[in-house]
Design an enzyme around this catalytic site. Structure first.
Site, PDB file in Angstrom:
ATOM      1  N   CYS A  17       7.068  14.970  -3.255  1.00 37.25           N
ATOM      2  CA  CYS A  17       7.573  15.314  -4.594  1.00 37.25           C
ATOM      3  C   CYS A  17       7.105  16.733  -4.892  1.00 37.25           C
ATOM      4  CB  CYS A  17       7.087  14.314  -5.645  1.00 37.25           C
ATOM      5  SG  CYS A  17       5.294  14.218  -5.806  1.00 37.25           S
ATOM      6  N   THR A  18       7.179  17.155  -6.137  1.00 41.65           N
ATOM      7  CA  THR A  18       6.877  18.546  -6.487  1.00 41.65           C
ATOM      8  C   THR A  18       5.425  18.922  -6.212  1.00 41.65           C
ATOM      9  OG1 THR A  18       8.530  18.389  -8.231  1.00 41.65           O
ATOM     10  CG2 THR A  18       7.031  20.274  -8.314  1.00 41.65           C
TER      11      THR A  18
END
Length: 589
Positions: A222-223
């Site tokens: 994810c980020t």
């Protein structure tokens, strides 16, 4: 006399001090004293001029703030003095100062928001009865390890880190609009994109696609890493066949720092601050315009789907003044062709070719000293503009009130018949109507009287249970003023009312927190909610703006939508407000 090198050094020092940056970090850990941690962030961030979001829970912290680089470095140093933050990955990036006020405001970078919440990131629309243990999260792989696994896709890791020949899959834990501008791609390795609108939709996708993960080596990303923590723990909680779940430590951000040319990541990394996205040195563009399909990956115009309000990519050539875009998810689920401007069919449904869907049924709760017929009359414009998508059902509250009049004007009770007035909550000295009907007011009207009206909730709740049983089902509850306070109190007990008062969303207009009926922590109510209130203090002479804002703060960020208008104690039905109301409701059709 100062040498030129000294002058240049001083100039560089001043420039460095003025350079702006963004700091992201999270830490899952047991927090012994939340109040002390709130005080630390309030003191540190305010004294250093940091703006952004701070989310605290008994299970840790999640922070995204911006400010001068020197101030951010001071904050990191102060945080490291607390043993709670031992081993925390502080991700600090230099960048330009927020130039776009609209983007900065949307991302929460024009103010400092410190909230105590139940979940650091909302993993489910309602708190799961048996949430996964974060200690069971997938094994962390550094950027270099993650890259190496993708390079040698024929040899993979088992739960103990040994090589094993087993199929490898990449799982993107981000929202669809994020994945549309960048994702990991590796030859012979499948990338699973759940195509979710929000993170809280991910558990459902995992449940429905468990077979795609079972027996595989799952590499999640994810980020910045925090969304993979709970998601990987959820996958591993499914037992045998799901043990080999791994996550990219530090997320895409750390990977791009390690591999500036992009490595296996193609495109840009979407970020939730004013930068919008961060790319590699290659500047690949993998996104496409929603309308013309030409390459485009810039979300700075903030174009949104008119139905669900998700961000969409629309190139400069295709942009129009009014948001008339429909995202691919709404198209996929058949919502894109619903002609909101057409007259509705005679039956209580929205019809589009072969696709017939029932209109939403919304139970409407009037304000204090009002009644169903009066509220229905005042809401005529709203009902008319929502007639294609919703049926509004109005009811009287159970507590009948006295008719009162001021002794000065008029000097005697008004003549003629009057409709009965009702309330959901009453004051402790509440008296039922007298036989004569009229009573002289004991004092002048108090605009803050609602703060003392907290009695009668039990009777009103029982009454609503009967309404749902006899007139339901209802998709949502709309409350105005005291009706919004009543609806909010019901939302706070939603998990306890399953089977008796079932609904999917609430709309709270000019609402306030009904103390002590709703003693909830900030961000703890998970019910999807729309909050509508005046943006300027003093415009609403009945309910102060701050009271409505504080009520909205009790609802989880991922579930709450706020519409602030420039009017008083009303529900606005002019554009753009009505379009935003429709967009919220269309999520539930």
């Amino acid at each position: 006399m100062r040498t030129s090198s000294c002058v240049d050094g001083e100039k560089q020092r001043i420039e460095d001090e003025e350079q702006y940056g963004v700091l992201l970090y999270y830490k899952y850990t047991s927090v012994p004293d939340l109040d002390e941690l709130v005080s630390f962030y309030d003191s540190s961030c305010n004294s250093l001029g940091l703006l952004g979001r701070v989310r605290l829970s008994p299970n840790g912290v999640n922070v995204t703030v911006g400010g001068k680089l020197t101030a951010l470095e001071e904050h990191i140093a102060a945080a490291k003095l607390n043993c709670l933050f031992e081993g925390t990955d502080f991700k600090l990036a230099s960048c330009h100062y927020p130039l776009n006020d609209k983007v900065a405001q949307e991302c929460g970078f024009t103010s400092l928001s410190i909230r105590v919440v139940e979940e650091l990131v909302t993993f489910s629309p309602s708190p799961p009865s048996n949430p996964p243990e974060i200690s069971n999260a997938g094994k962390h792989l550094s950027a270099a390890e993650f890259h190496s696994v993708l390079q040698s896709a024929n040899e993979h890791l088992d739960g103990d880190g040994r090589s094993e020949s087993k199929e490898l899959v990449l799982l993107d834990a981000r929202n669809l609009y994020e994945t549309r501008i960048g994702k990991f791609e590796s030859e012979n390795v499948e990338t699973l994109d759940p195509e979710i609108r929000q993170y809280s939709d991910l558990p459902t996708w995992i449940d429905q696609n468990a077979e795609k993960l079972k027996g595989k080596n799952v590499l999640m990303y994810c980020t910045g890493g925090i969304r993979c923590e709970m998601a990987s723990a959820y996958i591993r909680s499914k037992g045998a066949g799901f043990e080999n779940t791994f996550q990219l430590y530090g997320g895409i951000q750390r990977y791009l720092e390690q591999f500036p040319s992009g490595g296996f990541f193609k495109g840009k990394n979407f970020v939730f601050d004013h930068r919008i996205s961060v790319g590699s040195s290659k500047e690949d563009i993998v996104g496409n315009c929603l309308l013309c399909n030409n390459t485009f990956d810039d979300y700075s115009p903030r174009c949104r789907c008119r139905l669900c309000r998700m961000l969409v990519l629309v190139c400069n050539h295709c942009q129009v003044k009014e948001d008339s875009y429909v995202c691919e998810l709404c198209h996929k689920h058949g919502k894109g062709e619903v002609p909101l401007s057409l007259d509705p069919p005679n039956q209580s449904s929205v019809t589009n070719g072969d696709d017939t869907r029932r209109k939403l049924r919304i139970l409407c709760l009037h304000g204090f000293r009002q009644n169903a017929s009066g509220f229905k009359g005042r809401s005529g414009s709203l009902a008319k503009k929502l007639k294609n998508i919703a049926e509004l059902v109005f009811i009287d509250a159970p507590h009948e009130l006295q008719f009162i009049y001021q002794t000065a004007t008029p000097p005697s009770p008004p003549s003629g018949a009057c409709n009965k007035k009702f309330a959901w909550l009453v004051s402790p000295d509440f008296d039922k109507p007298s036989e004569t009907g009229w009573t002289v007011a004991q004092s002048q009207f108090d605009p803050l009287q609602y703060q003392n009206q907290a009695e009668g909730f039990g009777e009103s709740l029982t009454y609503l249970k009967n309404v749902f049983a006899e007139k339901g089902p209802f998709d949502g509850i709309l409350g105005f003023s005291q009706g919004a306070a009543m609806a909010a109190a019901v939302c706070g007990k939603q998990n306890q009312l399953v089977g008796e008062i079932d609904f999917r969303f609430c709309v709270l207009c000019s609402g306030f927190t009904p103390h002590p009926l709703l003693e909830k922590e900030q961000g703890s109510i998970k019910c999807p909610s729309l909050h509508i209130f005046g943006s300027q203090p003093g415009k609403d002479r009945q309910i102060v703006t701050q009271a409505s804002s504080e009520l909205a703060g009790l609802f989880d960020d991922g579930c709450a939508t706020i519409i602030e208008h420039d009017f008083g104690h009303i529900i606005p039905t002019k554009p753009p407000y009505i379009d935003e109301i429709k967009a919220f409701l269309n999520q539930f059709i």
